[in-house]
Design an enzyme around this catalytic site. Structure first.
Site, mmCIF file in Angstrom:
data_model
loop_
_atom_site.group_PDB
_atom_site.id
_atom_site.type_symbol
_atom_site.label_atom_id
_atom_site.label_comp_id
_atom_site.label_asym_id
_atom_site.label_seq_id
_atom_site.Cartn_x
_atom_site.Cartn_y
_atom_site.Cartn_z
ATOM 1 N N THR A 21 0.822 -1.209 0.000
ATOM 2 C CA THR A 21 0.000 0.000 0.000
ATOM 3 C C THR A 21 0.857 1.261 0.000
ATOM 4 O O THR A 21 0.437 2.305 -0.497
ATOM 5 C CB THR A 21 -0.937 -0.024 1.229
ATOM 6 O OG1 THR A 21 -1.793 -1.154 1.078
ATOM 7 C CG2 THR A 21 -1.785 1.224 1.335
ATOM 8 N N SER A 67 1.576 -7.573 -1.029
ATOM 9 C CA SER A 67 2.454 -8.459 -0.251
ATOM 10 C C SER A 67 1.896 -9.876 -0.097
ATOM 11 O O SER A 67 2.610 -10.774 0.342
ATOM 12 C CB SER A 67 2.784 -7.858 1.106
ATOM 13 O OG SER A 67 1.702 -7.939 1.991
ATOM 14 N N THR A 100 1.559 -4.430 4.232
ATOM 15 C CA THR A 100 1.400 -4.762 5.652
ATOM 16 C C THR A 100 0.866 -6.184 5.874
ATOM 17 O O THR A 100 1.040 -6.737 6.955
ATOM 18 C CB THR A 100 0.461 -3.764 6.349
ATOM 19 O OG1 THR A 100 -0.798 -3.778 5.669
ATOM 20 C CG2 THR A 100 1.045 -2.366 6.350
ATOM 21 N N ASP A 101 0.200 -6.777 4.857
ATOM 22 C CA ASP A 101 -0.434 -8.082 5.079
ATOM 23 C C ASP A 101 0.574 -9.139 5.538
ATOM 24 O O ASP A 101 0.286 -9.936 6.436
ATOM 25 C CB ASP A 101 -1.120 -8.580 3.795
ATOM 26 C CG ASP A 101 -2.388 -7.808 3.482
ATOM 27 O OD1 ASP A 101 -2.806 -6.986 4.313
ATOM 28 O OD2 ASP A 101 -2.961 -8.032 2.393
HETATM 29 N N1 ASP Z 1 -2.760 -5.751 0.634
HETATM 30 C C1 ASP Z 1 -1.734 -4.764 0.970
HETATM 31 C C2 ASP Z 1 -0.387 -5.476 0.962
HETATM 32 O O1 ASP Z 1 -0.103 -6.181 1.897
HETATM 33 C C3 ASP Z 1 -2.045 -4.159 2.287
HETATM 34 C C4 ASP Z 1 -1.058 -3.118 2.777
HETATM 35 O O2 ASP Z 1 0.038 -2.934 2.290
HETATM 36 O O3 ASP Z 1 -1.430 -2.442 3.752
HETATM 37 O O4 ASP Z 1 0.354 -5.352 0.034
#
Ligand code: ASP
Length: 328
Positions: A21, A67, A100-101
């Site tokens: 993100t 991710s 973050t995932d």
């Molecule tokens: N789906 C995103 C990822 O993990 C979520 C994020 O980055 O907050 O790439």
């Protein structure tokens, strides 16, 4: 004029971008419905020019993905890149931008495989670059501040998010909407960042980086480990199927890593390593908790981190798995 003999050396930070993100683009002002992994590392950097006053940045685009599409091969590439570049005396530390995932999984893999005391800091954001109050620029700025901090040396891989510093072993995503989405359960943050000032209060207690037995230099992939989530009436055929096609299993058990008698009967007959973790956040599993004698206690590792340790242990031919889960 600066005296080159007395002027402080210019600090260089290697920025390894993987997507997420923090590189996300969507409808102006919105925090959902965006595309992660859209901005290049140069575009991410251009939103936070202040970073250049902290360190000279060497930017490398490793990949640009959501991710959830990170793979073991990308982990190995990251670890090898860090291990190769860490020997350069001009490099003060590393920052990884990541979704973050699965940020916690990449952090823990690198915590077990990078061979340097130099800071390796992972960060990301919850809000895409196009949202109101995007959190990526501040998270990146603070991650770079931690990467040049002398105090961050020798603390293993760190995650910096929303003004806090977390150790790789305990960091986890705890919200899928809140901006302070990264936390560390019972153990909490080990430090904080106020603007650019870095303060540490604790040090990680488990072995990491230079203290582990893992060597990625000859690795190209990792063995297959499946995670089985137990719930009432969980299907034992899925367990059998996973066991047939895996080199090892992790069970996300209920409570203290428990499961039904039907699960127990199948697990007792398995000859591959089976690690017992728990589906609850605040959990410690020891040898005394184990329902099946042929299983290994994950201690306080989450199922996803217990799986990473098992994959590395299998790749490295480690025999005493129970000891590894007590040390790492
Ligand atoms: N789906 C995103 C990822 O993990 C979520 C994020 O980055 O907050 O790439």
């Amino acid at each position: 004029m600066n005296n080159p003999l007395t002027a402080p050396a210019r600090r260089r930070v290697v920025l390894l971008a993987t997507g997420g993100t923090i590189a996300g683009v969507g409808q102006a002002g919105k925090t959902i419905g965006y595309r992660p992994g859209s901005l290049t590392v140069e575009q991410i950097l251009s939103a936070v020019p202040e970073v250049r006053s902290v360190a000279e940045i060497e930017a490398i685009q490793i990949c640009n993905v959501n991710s959830d599409d990170i793979t073991a091969e990308l982990w190995i590439e990251l670890a090898k890149t860090i291990n190769r570049m860490a020997g350069d005396p001009d490099v003060a530390g590393f920052v990884i931008t990541h979704g973050t995932d699965t940020l916690e999984e990449t952090a823990y893999f690198l915590n077990l495989t990078v061979k340097t005391d130099k800071p390796v800091v992972i960060t990301g954001s919850m809000r895409p670059s196009t949202s109101i109050s995007a959190d990526g620029p501040m998270n990146l700025y603070q991650a770079v501040c931690v990467a040049v901090s002398e105090e961050a040396m020798g603390k293993g891989v760190l995650a910096v998010f929303s003004d806090r510093i977390y150790a790789a072993r305990s960091v986890t995503k705890t919200s899928n909407y809140h901006v302070a989405a990264i936390s560390a359960g019972e153990t909490g943050a080990i430090g904080v960042v106020r603007d650019g000032d870095v303060f540490f209060y604790e040090s990680p207690g488990r072995k990491h980086t230079t203290q582990t037995v893992f060597d990625v230099s000859g690795m190209t992939g990792l063995p297959r480990v499946s995670i089985l989530y137990f719930a009432v009436d969980a299907d034992v055929d899925l367990l059998r199927f996973a066991a047939e096609r895996s080199d090892g299993l992790v069970i996300a058990g209920a409570g203290a890593g428990e499961f039904s008698k039907r699960f127990r009967d199948v697990i007792r007959g398995l000859t591959i390593p089976v690690v017992i973790s728990s589906r609850i956040d605040s959990s410690v599993i020891t040898g005394d908790n184990l329902l099946c004698p042929n299983t290994i206690a994950a201690n306080s590792l989450s199922p996803q981190k217990a799986a990473i340790l098992l994959r590395l242990a299998l790749a490295s031919g480690c025999r005493d798995l129970a000891s590894l889960y007590m040390e790492y």
